[in-house]
Design a protein around this motif. Structure first.
Motif, PDB file in Angstrom:
ATOM      1  N   UNK A   1     -38.986   2.355   8.226  1.00  0.00           N
ATOM      2  CA  UNK A   1     -40.014   3.386   8.379  1.00  0.00           C
ATOM      3  C   UNK A   1     -40.274   3.695   9.856  1.00  0.00           C
ATOM      4  N   UNK A   2     -40.303   2.653  10.687  1.00  0.00           N
ATOM      5  CA  UNK A   2     -40.547   2.890  12.110  1.00  0.00           C
ATOM      6  C   UNK A   2     -39.357   3.566  12.774  1.00  0.00           C
ATOM      7  N   UNK A   3     -38.142   3.295  12.288  1.00  0.00           N
ATOM      8  CA  UNK A   3     -36.972   3.985  12.833  1.00  0.00           C
ATOM      9  C   UNK A   3     -37.087   5.492  12.606  1.00  0.00           C
TER      10      UNK A   3
ATOM     11  N   UNK B   1     -38.338  10.757  15.152  1.00  0.00           N
ATOM     12  CA  UNK B   1     -39.135  11.986  15.182  1.00  0.00           C
ATOM     13  C   UNK B   1     -39.816  12.177  16.528  1.00  0.00           C
ATOM     14  N   UNK B   2     -40.319  11.072  17.108  1.00  0.00           N
ATOM     15  CA  UNK B   2     -40.989  11.160  18.410  1.00  0.00           C
ATOM     16  C   UNK B   2     -39.997  11.519  19.513  1.00  0.00           C
ATOM     17  N   UNK B   3     -38.809  10.942  19.466  1.00  0.00           N
ATOM     18  CA  UNK B   3     -37.802  11.264  20.480  1.00  0.00           C
ATOM     19  C   UNK B   3     -37.376  12.730  20.360  1.00  0.00           C
TER      20      UNK B   3
ATOM     21  N   UNK C   1     -47.225   4.953   7.623  1.00  0.00           N
ATOM     22  CA  UNK C   1     -46.807   3.603   7.232  1.00  0.00           C
ATOM     23  C   UNK C   1     -47.961   2.982   6.447  1.00  0.00           C
ATOM     24  N   UNK C   2     -47.681   2.577   5.216  1.00  0.00           N
ATOM     25  CA  UNK C   2     -48.720   2.150   4.302  1.00  0.00           C
ATOM     26  C   UNK C   2     -49.477   0.928   4.830  1.00  0.00           C
TER      27      UNK C   2
END
Length: 294
Positions: free
Chosen positions: A130-132, A137-139, A48-49
């Motif tokens: 972006x956080x979604x 990916x983490x899940x 995330x920029x």
């Protein structure tokens, strides 16, 4: 002194996508262990920029710097909309539900700014998108570690995002490390938390010890919630946390909450039930759980 693990997730954007099995296994094991032992970790090289994070910080402060009578146009009696200091927190908050799937950002912006605020809406929408991708990916990594990758497409594809902005203004009367946000556990699946550099975030380890999560430039703090703990039949830990600091500087945090959709029935898959882990929780609708805990 306890200290959260720091996990470099740059592989999510590069080699992991190309199928490097060693990187995939190593990152999967790191996230799995952090979830089991801590219920949280610090995430670096997340992609995330820096400019986007700076803009999120800026537009959030602009909101809280509005006159009180303007902010009160968005007052809510739940955890959506503007919240004044209360029993749980001595700071202000703004809850923005369904930021990826509805016009709630515009609706709240129009309450606060007569002509709307396109920069505020676009900044938070881009950030949330972006956080979604990150949280999905983490899940997937957690499910892979549990041997349950197939369940991502049955249980986790319709999740919803909520943005929570939290702001503590300067309080000259506070000394030492007063509790500014009481201890609690998040009720959703996972939270990705941005904190400014003021500090004050504390967590309770599984051994019951409170410890400070020191600011780390460029990082996010990933916090696992009760819903993931329940779904995993206690394979993942839900960490208790709070905010404690002296209040000599204003403090901002931005929480990205990732929740089950309201109509989903939450229960641990049969693969997670055995003689060592009997079923610990009865199935329930997520909306009923949410309403009971907020």
């Amino acid at each position: 002194m306890a200290e959260l693990p720091i996990i470099d997730v740059s592989a999510l954007r590069s080699e992991l996508e190309e199928g490097d099995p060693d990187l995939q296994i190593r990152l999967c094991n790191q996230v799995k262990e952090a979830g089991q032992q801590w219920g949280a970790f610090r995430m670096i090289n997340h992609g995330v920029e820096e400019e986007l994070v700076h803009n999120v910080d800026s537009v959030s402060r602009d909101l809280f710097n509005l006159p009180p009578q303007v902010k009160e146009r968005a007052v809510s009696h739940s955890f959506d909309g503007y919240l004044k200091p209360g029993a749980l927190s001595s700071g202000e908050a703004m809850g923005l539900p369904a930021v990826l799937t509805s016009g709630s950002l515009q609706q709240y912006a129009q309450k606060l700014w007569p002509q709307g605020n396109p920069k505020f809406c676009e900044t938070l929408r881009t950030y949330s998108s972006k956080l979604a991708n990150l949280v999905n990916s983490l899940i997937k990594l957690i499910l892979q570690g549990l041997g349950l990758s197939k369940h991502f497409y049955t249980d986790f594809v319709d999740c919803e995002a909520v943005i929570g902005l939290n702001y503590f203004s300067v309080c000259e009367k506070v000394d030492g490390s007063a509790i500014r946000f009481k201890e609690h556990k998040d009720f959703g699946l996972m939270t990705i938390l941005y904190n400014d550099q003021v500090g004050g975030l504390e967590m309770r380890s599984k051994q019951g010890e409170w410890f400070t999560v020191k600011p780390l430039v460029g990082s996010f703090t990933v916090i696992m919630g009760n819903s993931l703990k329940i779904w995993s039949n206690d394979r993942c830990w839900s960490v208790e946390h709070r905010v404690a600091y002296g209040g000599r500087e204003p403090r901002l945090s931005v929480a990205f909450f990732w929740n089950f959709s309201e109509e989903i029935e939450v229960y641990a898959p049969e693969e997670l039930i055995d003689e060592h882990y009997p079923r610990h929780y009865k199935p329930f609708l997520f909306k009923d759980y949410k309403n009971a805990t907020t």
